[in-house]
Scaffold this motif. Structure first.
Motif, PDB file in Angstrom:
ATOM      1  N   ILE A 206       2.559  -3.680  -3.649  1.00 43.89           N
ATOM      2  CA  ILE A 206       1.659  -2.730  -3.001  1.00 43.89           C
ATOM      3  C   ILE A 206       2.245  -1.332  -3.134  1.00 43.89           C
ATOM      4  N   ASP A 207       1.466  -0.432  -3.722  1.00 48.36           N
ATOM      5  CA  ASP A 207       1.931   0.937  -3.959  1.00 48.36           C
ATOM      6  C   ASP A 207       0.707   1.848  -4.006  1.00 48.36           C
ATOM      7  N   VAL A 208       0.626   2.790  -3.047  1.00 48.81           N
ATOM      8  CA  VAL A 208      -0.539   3.684  -2.981  1.00 48.81           C
ATOM      9  C   VAL A 208      -0.223   5.070  -3.536  1.00 48.81           C
ATOM     10  N   GLY A 209       0.904   5.196  -4.203  1.00 50.33           N
ATOM     11  CA  GLY A 209       1.248   6.477  -4.815  1.00 50.33           C
ATOM     12  C   GLY A 209       2.251   7.262  -4.002  1.00 50.33           C
ATOM     13  N   PHE A 210       1.769   7.913  -2.936  1.00 50.95           N
ATOM     14  CA  PHE A 210       2.655   8.688  -2.074  1.00 50.95           C
ATOM     15  C   PHE A 210       2.228   8.532  -0.616  1.00 50.95           C
ATOM     16  N   SER A 211       3.217   8.590   0.256  1.00 49.55           N
ATOM     17  CA  SER A 211       3.002   8.676   1.712  1.00 49.55           C
ATOM     18  C   SER A 211       2.152   7.526   2.239  1.00 49.55           C
ATOM     19  N   SER A 212       2.647   6.318   2.059  1.00 49.63           N
ATOM     20  CA  SER A 212       1.950   5.142   2.581  1.00 49.63           C
ATOM     21  C   SER A 212       2.103   5.055   4.094  1.00 49.63           C
ATOM     22  N   ALA A 213       1.051   4.546   4.755  1.00 49.72           N
ATOM     23  CA  ALA A 213       1.060   4.343   6.205  1.00 49.72           C
ATOM     24  C   ALA A 213       0.258   3.088   6.502  1.00 49.72           C
ATOM     25  N   PRO A 214       0.905   2.001   6.956  1.00 45.51           N
ATOM     26  CA  PRO A 214       0.198   0.742   7.166  1.00 45.51           C
ATOM     27  C   PRO A 214      -0.434   0.634   8.550  1.00 45.51           C
ATOM     28  N   GLY A 215      -1.504  -0.131   8.608  1.00 45.18           N
ATOM     29  CA  GLY A 215      -2.112  -0.553   9.856  1.00 45.18           C
ATOM     30  C   GLY A 215      -2.531  -1.997   9.702  1.00 45.18           C
ATOM     31  N   LEU A 216      -2.199  -2.856  10.671  1.00 49.31           N
ATOM     32  CA  LEU A 216      -2.450  -4.287  10.534  1.00 49.31           C
ATOM     33  C   LEU A 216      -3.213  -4.821  11.733  1.00 49.31           C
ATOM     34  N   ALA A 217      -4.144  -5.745  11.466  1.00 48.55           N
ATOM     35  CA  ALA A 217      -4.902  -6.419  12.523  1.00 48.55           C
ATOM     36  C   ALA A 217      -5.601  -7.621  11.897  1.00 48.55           C
ATOM     37  N   ASP A 218      -5.934  -8.584  12.717  1.00 46.00           N
ATOM     38  CA  ASP A 218      -6.683  -9.753  12.254  1.00 46.00           C
ATOM     39  C   ASP A 218      -8.159  -9.379  12.224  1.00 46.00           C
TER      40      ASP A 218
END
Length: 668
Positions: free
Chosen positions: A427-439
């Motif tokens: 997983i690579d979005v280029g620059f400045s990744s910020a995850p959010g997780l939920a079901d």
């Protein structure tokens, strides 16, 4: 006991006058003094409301607006309340064409009230107070400083005092580093007021600054009678760690500036940018020192000497602020120490994780910054961590983005965290990744959104089971992202499924309400749900019920390292026309401030004896508004304050075992 409890609430739940439904900004969780700061803070004290207390006018180098904080006069150290109404008329058209850097207050036109001059990018801007000492109103006048502004550059700090004994204020201007060129930074210019007290006029006069050398980067002057001998002395802040002090060894009508290296030699030398001001903040008859710094922190040195023989001592309890070290704050909330309340974690620009333990309760949070919990975790730079139970073992693991655009995972092993390099591999979005997780599909595992520097790079991954993540754009159908998106999932409309909030690079918040179901989300843009939630730059939001009222409150980290705390005051069931409210809730009175009438609303979910009482700042009961058994429902209680003096009061609701207290302000 009641007195102590209410005073604690003043210190811990003091809120902004300008707040509005559905979110109430609470400055004092991260700023116990009530003062929130921005980078490159520039303080100035003045009595803005005629109550004898020193209010704070606070400039900064990271926004377009000057902030004002009313001094509540609640003892030592004092407590403050942000009041955006004081300067609101200046910013009715936004911040374009204004300054926020260096505000000073001075009665330029000798009409008995304080006017405002703000130095900065647009030179010196003059706002004449056409109101009075109790209710200032501002009229911008562009003619007075036109000539001066043309020769001082774009980073000049003003200081006013009567330096020639003729009854009107003269002007010293310290020169900083101008963006587009200007005079050498570090020099100080003098301007004599050759007009009259009511009709000022300023002319360049180098005799006012004889003996004041170029002090380097930069010159930030303030004038005050530091040694109590009846004339004005000069203190210069600068970028080279120390303050420079010049005693006036001349007369009130003809200053002679003599260097004094001893009076302020106790001042710390670790912050490179210092912006000083002097006032008797502790009301003991001598001048104390406060200065702003590059990261916004305010330092206060109390004068423990006398008015004629000053001696300064650092007092850390004044203007205490809880923030990360450095920049790049992004909040995440979870009960990490299993004590029943929400602790906080944040990323930073060096890629580390910083931990704030909640030593309060589930009803009254109080964070303590610790340094040892996550020392083994480092994602390189600009970490954006979130607490999640990624492996389903009922403890808090950590997933983080980073500047490199990848997603990192750290599994809680009971005694620490072990990196797992396989779960989010690829997983690579280029620059400045910020995850959010939920079901998001109700299958018992966590799905993933990853924000990125580019708005178009936001991606969604469905968890196929056993933490096998597959790119699935259908999960984000209808979602339009923003730059540097920071996603957070939370049920803000209280309908049993996750809504999506995106923080953005300009501090804005977008909300996509799930109008589908917990099994199959349908994202519908509804920013009204987060109306009032914003910060200055790079919003990193987190949501949790911080005060035990059943509603998800917000803590937002921002680029400058600060956090903002907002209480969720959105009615739960009332909006959906249910028969009875689902939660106990005490709403903020409206209007607030008020004179003399206001209304207090509350709701209770079950039959209880209800008491609603009013207290003053010393904890003395001044009124009982309700004292009876009431059925479930929502109630509105009018209050008439005409018999009370102006000031801060508290109203407290008791219903069964639940107690809630809020503040209100009577301004006559």
């Amino acid at each position: 006991m009641l007195k102590n409890s209410l005073l604690f609430l003043l210190f811990a739940v003091c809120t902004s006058i300008s707040s509005a439904q559905p979110w109430l900004k609470v400055d004092s969780l991260f700023n116990p003094s009530g003062v929130g700061v921005q980078n490159f803070s520039s303080p100035f004290f003045a009595n803005l409301d005629g109550d004898g207390e020193w209010d704070l006018v606070l400039g900064n180098g990271s926004s377009a607006r000057v902030d004002c904080f009313r001094n509540l006069g609640a003892g030592v150290p004092p407590r403050f309340l942000r009041d955006t109404s004081i300067l609101a008329s200046i910013y009715t058209g936004g911040g374009a064409g204004t300054n926020s850097d260096y505000p000073v207050m001075v009665d330029i036109d000798a009409d008995g009230d304080l006017d405002l001059v703000v130095g900065g990018f647009n030179g010196l801007l003059y706002y004449n107070n056409v109101g009075d000492t109790l209710a200032p109103q501002w009229q911008r006048i562009d003619t007075l400083f036109t000539a001066i502004s043309s020769e001082i550059g774009t980073d000049a700090k003003p200081a006013f005092a009567d330096l020639d004994g003729d009854g009107d204020p003269d002007l010293l201007i310290g020169i900083g580093e101008s963006l587009f060129g200007g005079p050498p930074p570090g020099v100080t210019f003098g301007y004599r007021n050759v007009g009259s007290p009511s009709a000022p006029g300023f002319v360049r006069d180098s005799s006012l600054v004889v003996g004041i050398p170029d002090i380097g980067l930069n010159s930030y002057p303030t004038l005050a009678d530091i040694d109590g001998d009846g004339d004005f002395d000069l203190l210069l802040g600068r970028d080279l760690q120390t303050l420079v002090h010049f005693r006036n060894t001349g007369t009130p009508a003809a200053p002679i500036w003599t260097t004094n290296g001893s009076t302020f030699n106790v001042v710390e030398a670790t912050t490179y940018w210092k912006q000083p001001t002097l006032c008797d903040l502790d009301h003991d008859g001598d001048l104390d020192l406060t200065y702003g710094t590059s990261d916004g922190t305010l330092f206060y040195y109390q004068n423990i000497g006398s008015a004629t023989s000053p001696s300064f001592q650092f007092q850390p309890s004044y203007f205490e602020i809880l923030r990360i070290n450095g920049n790049g704050a992004r909040a995440s909330l979870a009960d990490l120490d299993n004590d029943g309340d929400f602790d906080m974690m944040s990323g930073d620009w060096l890629g580390r994780l910083q931990y704030f333990r909640n030593d309060g309760t589930q009803f009254n949070p109080r964070f303590t910054k610790t340094t040892s919990t996550f020392t083994s975790i480092d994602v390189g730079s600009y970490s954006t961590p979130v607490f999640v139970d990624i492996d389903g073992d009922n403890d808090n693991d950590i997933v983080s983005g980073a500047l490199d655009g990848m997603v990192y995972c750290y599994i809680n092993n009971g005694t620490g965290f072990t990196q797992n390099t396989t779960i989010f591999a690829g997983i690579d979005v280029g620059f400045s990744s910020a995850p959010g997780l939920a079901d998001l599909d109700a299958d018992g595992d966590l799905d993933l959104f990853v924000g990125a520097e580019e708005a178009t790079a936001l991606v969604a991954y469905r968890n196929q089971g056993s933490n096998v993540y597959v790119l699935d754009p259908s999960l984000m159908t209808g979602v339009s992202s923003v730059r540097n998106a920071s996603p957070a999932f939370v049920d803000l409309d209280n309908d049993g499924d996750y809504d999506l909030v995106l923080g953005g690079s300009f501090g804005q918040m977008l909300c996509y309400e799930n109008t589908g179901s917990a099994l199959s989300p349908v994202w519908t843009r509804n920013d009204g749900i987060v109306n009032g939630l914003s910060v200055r730059q790079n919003a990193g939001p987190a949501f949790a019920d911080m005060n035990g009222d059943g509603l998800a409150d917000a803590i937002i980290g921002e680029y400058n390292g600060n956090f903002s705390y907002y209480l969720n005051q959105r009615p739960t069931s009332v909006d959906r026309n249910d028969r009875f409210p689902l939660t106990f809730q005490l709403m903020q009175n409206y209007p607030n401030p008020f004179n003399p009438n206001t209304t207090i609303k509350y709701q209770i979910p079950s039959t209880n004896r209800v008491t609603l009482k009013m207290f003053d700042m010393l904890g003395r009961e001044v009124a009982t508004l309700v004292n009876e058994v009431r059925q479930p429902g929502e109630y509105a209680v009018p209050f008439d304050g005409r018999e009370l003096a102006s000031g801060v009061y508290f109203y407290q609701l008791n219903a069964g075992e639940v107690v809630n207290t809020k503040r209100l302000v009577l301004l006559k």
